[in-house]
Design a protein around this motif. Structure first.
Motif, mmCIF file in Angstrom:
data_model
loop_
_atom_site.group_PDB
_atom_site.id
_atom_site.type_symbol
_atom_site.label_atom_id
_atom_site.label_comp_id
_atom_site.label_asym_id
_atom_site.label_seq_id
_atom_site.Cartn_x
_atom_site.Cartn_y
_atom_site.Cartn_z
ATOM 1 N N VAL A 1 45.329 46.397 100.729
ATOM 2 C CA VAL A 1 45.594 44.956 100.220
ATOM 3 C C VAL A 1 45.025 44.749 98.701
ATOM 4 N N VAL A 2 43.647 45.317 98.715
ATOM 5 C CA VAL A 2 42.972 45.023 97.380
ATOM 6 C C VAL A 2 43.442 46.144 96.423
ATOM 7 N N ASP A 3 43.882 47.513 96.948
ATOM 8 C CA ASP A 3 44.171 48.373 96.178
ATOM 9 C C ASP A 3 43.337 48.647 94.885
ATOM 10 N N ALA A 4 42.212 48.933 95.154
ATOM 11 C CA ALA A 4 41.187 49.009 93.785
ATOM 12 C C ALA A 4 41.518 50.078 93.202
ATOM 13 N N PRO A 5 41.323 50.537 91.746
ATOM 14 C CA PRO A 5 41.583 51.599 91.234
ATOM 15 C C PRO A 5 40.489 52.647 91.353
ATOM 16 N N TYR A 6 39.194 52.231 91.937
ATOM 17 C CA TYR A 6 38.245 53.034 92.339
ATOM 18 C C TYR A 6 38.245 53.586 93.742
ATOM 19 N N ALA A 7 39.314 52.898 94.616
ATOM 20 C CA ALA A 7 39.244 53.081 95.906
ATOM 21 C C ALA A 7 39.769 54.537 96.268
ATOM 22 N N THR A 8 39.136 55.418 97.180
ATOM 23 C CA THR A 8 39.550 56.790 97.841
ATOM 24 C C THR A 8 39.867 56.525 99.036
ATOM 25 N N THR A 9 40.541 57.582 99.659
ATOM 26 C CA THR A 9 40.946 57.335 101.203
ATOM 27 C C THR A 9 39.855 57.976 101.762
ATOM 28 N N ASN A 10 39.728 57.779 103.137
ATOM 29 C CA ASN A 10 38.687 57.816 103.900
ATOM 30 C C ASN A 10 38.845 59.615 104.154
ATOM 31 N N ASP B 1 38.521 41.257 87.824
ATOM 32 C CA ASP B 1 38.331 39.879 88.346
ATOM 33 C C ASP B 1 39.488 39.512 89.540
ATOM 34 N N GLU B 2 40.474 39.917 89.195
ATOM 35 C CA GLU B 2 41.566 40.098 90.096
ATOM 36 C C GLU B 2 41.403 40.745 91.632
ATOM 37 N N LEU B 3 40.598 41.693 91.457
ATOM 38 C CA LEU B 3 40.101 42.422 92.731
ATOM 39 C C LEU B 3 39.329 41.608 93.589
#
Length: 241
Positions: free
Chosen positions: A147-156, A23-25
């Motif tokens: 900024v969001v820094d989601a745990p599922y985010a991966t680099t391009n 929810d914070e994301l």
């Protein structure tokens, strides 16, 4: 109702029910849209909502969690007196077809929030608007940003980045005068941006501090013309001949 005149709205909400961190994301991404609205008149309007999901089969209990609505692209175009340009899938629009300031605003903003998951010429995660005398871009979808820094985010995979919080500038080289105007607009908006995040309702204090620290690093990059020139004039992408 508040939905009068709306026929197509995008809804963003958490995909992990019962997980407050997700929810914070959602809240963090909402305030990124609000941040861009402080920097550019060509931005998508957003509205925070509280959404109740009800399982009509009654197999699961109803759940209420935060979300936000995003303005439809046609409504955006009508509000700005433009038209949506529908780019054919797999095609690119030449960079020269775009308004230079619009490209630069978007590219600097994406660098500011640490987002590389976008492309202006390919129309990826941007709305392309036809203004008659040139196209402009309006960015959206920021959940893979630093900024969001989601745990599922991966680099391009196209860039050698250590994490999604590592910034990488993807903008085209622009006229130094236009670059200066855009960077001045970002500098002038800093107090309003800081105030937005300091007063962002619903955000945890840790998130607020982390985001302000991250945005502060960007403002360090543009604090002087010499620093800004290195980042936005030397490391930019040359326009195709």
């Amino acid at each position: 109702t508040v939905f009068e005149g709306q026929d197509d709205l995008k809804l963003v909400s958490s995909c992990r029910p019962g997980r407050s961190a997700y929810d914070e994301l959602v809240l963090t991404e909402f305030f990124i849209y609000r941040t861009y609205a402080l920097l550019s008149a060509q931005s998508l309007s957003v509205r925070m909502v509280e959404v109740t999901f009800r399982d009509t089969s009654e197999a699961h209990e109803s759940e209420t969690r935060p979300g936000f609505l995003i303005e439809d692209d046609d409504a955006l175009a009508e509000r700005l007196g433009t038209e949506v340009f529908d780019l054919e899938e797999g095609k690119n629009l030449p960079a020269a077809a775009f308004d230079a300031r619009s490209l630069l605003e978007t590219a600097v903003f994406q660098y500011m929030i640490g987002n590389t998951d976008w492309s202006d010429v390919a129309g990826h995660n941007v709305e392309i608007l036809d203004r008659g005398n040139g196209a402009s871009v309006v960015p959206y979808d920021f959940d893979l940003s630093g900024v969001v820094d989601a745990p599922y985010a991966t680099t391009n995979p196209d860039f050698d980045l250590s994490s999604v919080q590592e910034r990488y500038y993807r903008g085209w080289c622009a006229n130094p005068f236009v670059t200066g105007l855009v960077l001045d607009a970002f500098r002038n908006a800093q107090p309003a941006i800081v105030a937005l995040w300091e007063g962002a309702p619903g955000l945890e204090e840790g998130t607020r501090r982390r985001v302000l620290r991250y945005l502060g690093e960007f403002y360090g990059d543009i604090e002087t013309n010499a620093r800004a020139q290195t980042r936005f004039l030397r490391d930019c992408r040359p326009l195709p001949a």
